[in-house]
Design a protein around this motif. Structure first.
Motif, PDB file in Angstrom:
ATOM      1  N   ARG A 150      15.042 118.729  -7.044  1.00  0.00           N
ATOM      2  CA  ARG A 150      14.626 119.546  -5.873  1.00  0.00           C
ATOM      3  C   ARG A 150      15.671 119.019  -4.558  1.00  0.00           C
ATOM      4  O   ARG A 150      16.137 119.508  -3.740  1.00  0.00           O
ATOM      5  CB  ARG A 150      13.497 119.448  -5.613  1.00  0.00           C
ATOM      6  CG  ARG A 150      12.446 120.308  -6.568  1.00  0.00           C
ATOM      7  CD  ARG A 150      11.211 120.610  -6.328  1.00  0.00           C
ATOM      8  NE  ARG A 150      10.315 121.276  -7.088  1.00  0.00           N
ATOM      9  CZ  ARG A 150       9.390 120.814  -8.002  1.00  0.00           C
ATOM     10  NH1 ARG A 150       9.307 119.460  -7.932  1.00  0.00           N
ATOM     11  NH2 ARG A 150       8.817 121.533  -8.951  1.00  0.00           N
ATOM     12  N   ARG A 151      15.646 117.498  -4.545  1.00  0.00           N
ATOM     13  CA  ARG A 151      16.317 116.909  -3.579  1.00  0.00           C
ATOM     14  C   ARG A 151      17.477 117.191  -3.380  1.00  0.00           C
ATOM     15  O   ARG A 151      18.254 117.587  -2.560  1.00  0.00           O
ATOM     16  CB  ARG A 151      15.936 115.381  -3.554  1.00  0.00           C
ATOM     17  CG  ARG A 151      16.654 114.540  -2.370  1.00  0.00           C
ATOM     18  CD  ARG A 151      16.734 113.054  -2.684  1.00  0.00           C
ATOM     19  NE  ARG A 151      17.588 112.681  -3.601  1.00  0.00           N
ATOM     20  CZ  ARG A 151      18.767 112.536  -3.322  1.00  0.00           C
ATOM     21  NH1 ARG A 151      19.377 112.601  -2.163  1.00  0.00           N
ATOM     22  NH2 ARG A 151      19.703 112.133  -4.106  1.00  0.00           N
ATOM     23  N   LEU A 152      18.345 117.193  -4.584  1.00  0.00           N
ATOM     24  CA  LEU A 152      19.691 117.369  -4.789  1.00  0.00           C
ATOM     25  C   LEU A 152      19.964 118.804  -4.410  1.00  0.00           C
ATOM     26  O   LEU A 152      21.030 119.264  -3.633  1.00  0.00           O
ATOM     27  CB  LEU A 152      20.356 117.181  -6.052  1.00  0.00           C
ATOM     28  CG  LEU A 152      21.878 117.601  -6.319  1.00  0.00           C
ATOM     29  CD1 LEU A 152      22.622 116.720  -5.328  1.00  0.00           C
ATOM     30  CD2 LEU A 152      22.153 117.138  -7.883  1.00  0.00           C
ATOM     31  N   ILE A 153      19.080 119.854  -4.838  1.00  0.00           N
ATOM     32  CA  ILE A 153      19.269 121.093  -4.672  1.00  0.00           C
ATOM     33  C   ILE A 153      19.137 121.471  -3.007  1.00  0.00           C
ATOM     34  O   ILE A 153      20.064 122.278  -2.399  1.00  0.00           O
ATOM     35  CB  ILE A 153      18.440 122.261  -5.373  1.00  0.00           C
ATOM     36  CG1 ILE A 153      18.706 122.095  -6.796  1.00  0.00           C
ATOM     37  CG2 ILE A 153      18.270 123.786  -4.850  1.00  0.00           C
ATOM     38  CD1 ILE A 153      17.754 122.443  -7.754  1.00  0.00           C
ATOM     39  N   GLY A 154      18.116 120.612  -2.531  1.00  0.00           N
ATOM     40  CA  GLY A 154      18.115 120.768  -1.116  1.00  0.00           C
ATOM     41  C   GLY A 154      19.254 120.459   0.041  1.00  0.00           C
ATOM     42  O   GLY A 154      19.589 121.039   0.788  1.00  0.00           O
ATOM     43  N   ILE A 155      19.997 119.539  -0.760  1.00  0.00           N
ATOM     44  CA  ILE A 155      21.155 118.768  -0.055  1.00  0.00           C
ATOM     45  C   ILE A 155      22.190 119.806  -0.274  1.00  0.00           C
ATOM     46  O   ILE A 155      22.911 120.141   0.998  1.00  0.00           O
ATOM     47  CB  ILE A 155      21.640 117.571  -0.603  1.00  0.00           C
ATOM     48  CG1 ILE A 155      20.550 116.313  -0.223  1.00  0.00           C
ATOM     49  CG2 ILE A 155      22.962 117.073  -0.129  1.00  0.00           C
ATOM     50  CD1 ILE A 155      20.732 115.199  -0.883  1.00  0.00           C
ATOM     51  N   LEU A 156      22.402 120.470  -1.231  1.00  0.00           N
ATOM     52  CA  LEU A 156      23.456 121.533  -1.685  1.00  0.00           C
ATOM     53  C   LEU A 156      23.098 122.664  -0.872  1.00  0.00           C
ATOM     54  O   LEU A 156      23.978 123.501  -0.591  1.00  0.00           O
ATOM     55  CB  LEU A 156      23.625 121.680  -2.816  1.00  0.00           C
ATOM     56  CG  LEU A 156      23.912 120.470  -4.026  1.00  0.00           C
ATOM     57  CD1 LEU A 156      23.886 121.161  -5.408  1.00  0.00           C
ATOM     58  CD2 LEU A 156      25.512 120.356  -3.728  1.00  0.00           C
ATOM     59  N   ARG A 157      21.914 123.095  -0.592  1.00  0.00           N
ATOM     60  CA  ARG A 157      21.473 124.339   0.089  1.00  0.00           C
ATOM     61  C   ARG A 157      21.455 124.143   1.599  1.00  0.00           C
ATOM     62  O   ARG A 157      21.065 125.125   2.317  1.00  0.00           O
ATOM     63  CB  ARG A 157      20.390 124.837  -0.582  1.00  0.00           C
ATOM     64  CG  ARG A 157      20.674 125.511  -1.798  1.00  0.00           C
ATOM     65  CD  ARG A 157      19.231 126.158  -2.334  1.00  0.00           C
ATOM     66  NE  ARG A 157      19.550 126.893  -3.773  1.00  0.00           N
ATOM     67  CZ  ARG A 157      18.504 127.338  -4.376  1.00  0.00           C
ATOM     68  NH1 ARG A 157      17.256 127.642  -3.902  1.00  0.00           N
ATOM     69  NH2 ARG A 157      18.925 128.003  -5.603  1.00  0.00           N
TER      70      ARG A 157
END
Length: 396
Positions: free
Chosen positions: A245-252
Motif C-alpha cells: 500500500r505504501r508503494l502504491i501510494g507513492i506511485l499514485r
C-alpha cells in the motif's frame, strides 16, 4: 578517363529555362530589342546574332541549381556577347536569375566571394566611365551593372543566410527533442529500476518467510508448530500488504491531500530485526550510526539490511546473523554476516535480483558494495558490506 557527367537538372529549372527561351523567341519574333542597329556598341547587327546568347543563357538557366559553378561563367560570357548585339531583355533577366542561383545553391566560398566581386565591379563600372567621360550619364553604367550583377548576388546571399539559419534552428530543435526524449527514456528507466528495487525489497522478505513457514506447516504434523507458522504467515502477510500500500501510494501520489506513508528509516531496524527473529533467524544488531543521516542513505541502508536478512533466511546455514551499522569519516558502513553453508537448495525460491538491487542502491549514492564468502574462525561466513557516503559527491 571519362569526363564527369553533370547532375540531372531540377524540374523547376527546366520549366524556367523553357519559359525563358520561349519568351526570348517571342520578343525576337516581334522585333523588340533594347538597342538599335545604329548604336556604336552593336558589333553584330541584325536579329540573328542575338539568338546565340539567348540560347546559351537558357542552357545556363537549365543548370542553375545542378551546376552553378559552370552556369555562372558561361552565362557571364553569353551576357558579354549579348551586349555587342541588339540584345534581348529575356537574356538579361535569365542572367540575373543565374547569378542569384549561383550564390544560393553554390558552395559557401562562392556565396561569400560573388557579392564582393560584383560589388567591386559595380563600383568600378561607376567610377571609371565617369572619370573618362566626365558626364553624369556615365554613372548609369555602374547602376546598370549593379542591378544586373550585385543586386541578385546580394539577394541570393540574404536568402541563403536565412535558409541556413532556418536549417540550423531546425537541427537545434531536432537535437533538443532528441535530448528531451533521451532524458525521458532515462527517467522512465530509472523510475522503473527504482520501483523494481522497492517492490523486490518489500515483497521478497515477507514472501520468503511465508513460503518457508508454510512449507514447515505442511511438512510437520504438529498443531503447535502449525499454529506458530500460521501466525508468522499472517504477520508477514499483513506487513507485506502495508508495504505494498505504501508503494502504491507513492506511485499514485498526485500532490493531493492524501500523502503516501513515509519511507522506512533506520529507526525501524529494531522492528525489522524482531521480524527476522520471528521468522527463525538468530539476529544480533549493532548500530552506532547516530542522528541526522540523509534520507536516501537511510533508505538504502535499511533496504540493504532487509535484503541481506531475506537472503540469510533463504540461504544461510544455522547460526547467528550479525547486523552492524557504523558511521565514520562521513561514511555509513553497513555489514551483515551470516553462516555460510553448503545448502543444496534455498529454503525459498528467489529471482537473483537481490544482490543487483543492493549494488544499484550503493552505486546511486556513489558508494561501494561487496558480497561474498569470507573465512571466519573454523568456518566461513557470507558477508555483505556497503559503504554509503553521507554527503553527495563524496568519493566512493
Amino acid at each position: 578517363m571519362a569526363a564527369p557527367r553533370l547532375p540531372r537538372p531540377h524540374r523547376f529549372d527546366a520549366y524556367a529555362a523553357l519559359a525563358g527561351l520561349l519568351g526570348g523567341l517571342l520578343l525576337w519574333g516581334m522585333g523588340l530589342a533594347p538597342r538599335p542597329e545604329t548604336e556604336p556598341v552593336v558589333l553584330f547587327p541584325g536579329p540573328w546574332p542575338l539568338l546565340v546568347p539567348l540560347v546559351v543563357t537558357a542552357a545556363c538557366e537549365l543548370m542553375r541549381r545542378a551546376a552553378p559553378r559552370v552556369a555562372l561563367p558561361v552565362a557571364t560570357a553569353a551576357l558579354v556577347l549579348d551586349t555587342v548585339t541588339q540584345g534581348n531583355l529575356v537574356t538579361l533577366v535569365m542572367f540575373t536569375d543565374v547569378m542569384y542561383a549561383a550564390v544560393l545553391y553554390g558552395t559557401p566560398a562562392a556565396a561569400r566571394r560573388i557579392p564582393w566581386i560584383t560589388g567591386l565591379l559595380s563600383v568600378a563600372a561607376t567610377l571609371v566611365p565617369f572619370a573618362v567621360w566626365r558626364v553624369p550619364e556615365a554613372l548609369l553604367i555602374g547602376v546598370a551593372v549593379g542591378i544586373v550583377s550585385f543586386t541578385p548576388a546580394s539577394t541570393g546571399l540574404i536568402v541563403r543566410n536565412h535558409r541556413d539559419a532556418a536549417e540550423a534552428a531546425r537541427l537545434r530543435a531536432e537535437q533538443t527533442a532528441l535530448l528531451a526524449e533521451m532524458d525521458r527514456v532515462q527517467a522512465v528507466n530509472a523510475e522503473r529500476a527504482r520501483t523494481a528495487r522497492e517492490l523486490h525489497d518489500m515483497v521478497a522478505n515477507h514472501l520468503s518467510a511465508i513460503a518457508i513457514h508454510s512449507t514447515a506447516a505442511l511438512s510437520l504434523d504438529d498443531a503447535a508448530t502449525t499454529r506458530r507458522a500460521l501466525e508468522v504467515i499472517r504477520e508477514n502477510s499483513v506487513e507485506g500488504l502495508a508495504e505494498m500500500r505504501r508503494l502504491i501510494g507513492i506511485l499514485r501520489d498526485t500532490g493531493g491531500d492524501t500523502a503516501p506513508s513515509a519511507a522506512p528509516t533506520l529507526d525501524g531496524l529494531g522492528a525489522l530485526v524482531e521480524g527476522a527473529r520471528a521468522n527463525g533467524l538468530d539476529v544480533r544488531l549493532e548500530a552506532a550510526h547516530g542522528e541526522g543521516l540523509p534520507a536516501p542513505v537511510e533508505l538504502a541502508a535499511y533496504r540493504i539490511v532487509q535484503e541481506s536478512l531475506t537472503n540469510a533466511l533463504k540461504h544461510a546455514a544455522p547460526g547467528p546473523v550479525g547486523v552492524a551499522l557504523t558511521r565514520a569519516d562521513g561514511v555509513l558502513h553497513v555489514c551483515v554476516t551470516s553462516p555460510y553453508g553448503d545448502r543444496s537448495s534455498p529454503r525459498a525460491p528467489g529471482s537473483g535480483a537481490g544482490l543487483v538491487g543492493m549494488r544499484e542502491r550503493a552505486a546511486l549514492l556513489r558508494g561501494t558494495f561487496e558480497a561474498g564468502p569470507e573465512p571466519a574462525g573454523d568456518g566461513r561466513i557470507w558477508a555483505v558490506r556497503a559503504a554509503l557516503p553521507l554527503t553527495e559527491g563524496d568519493p566512493a
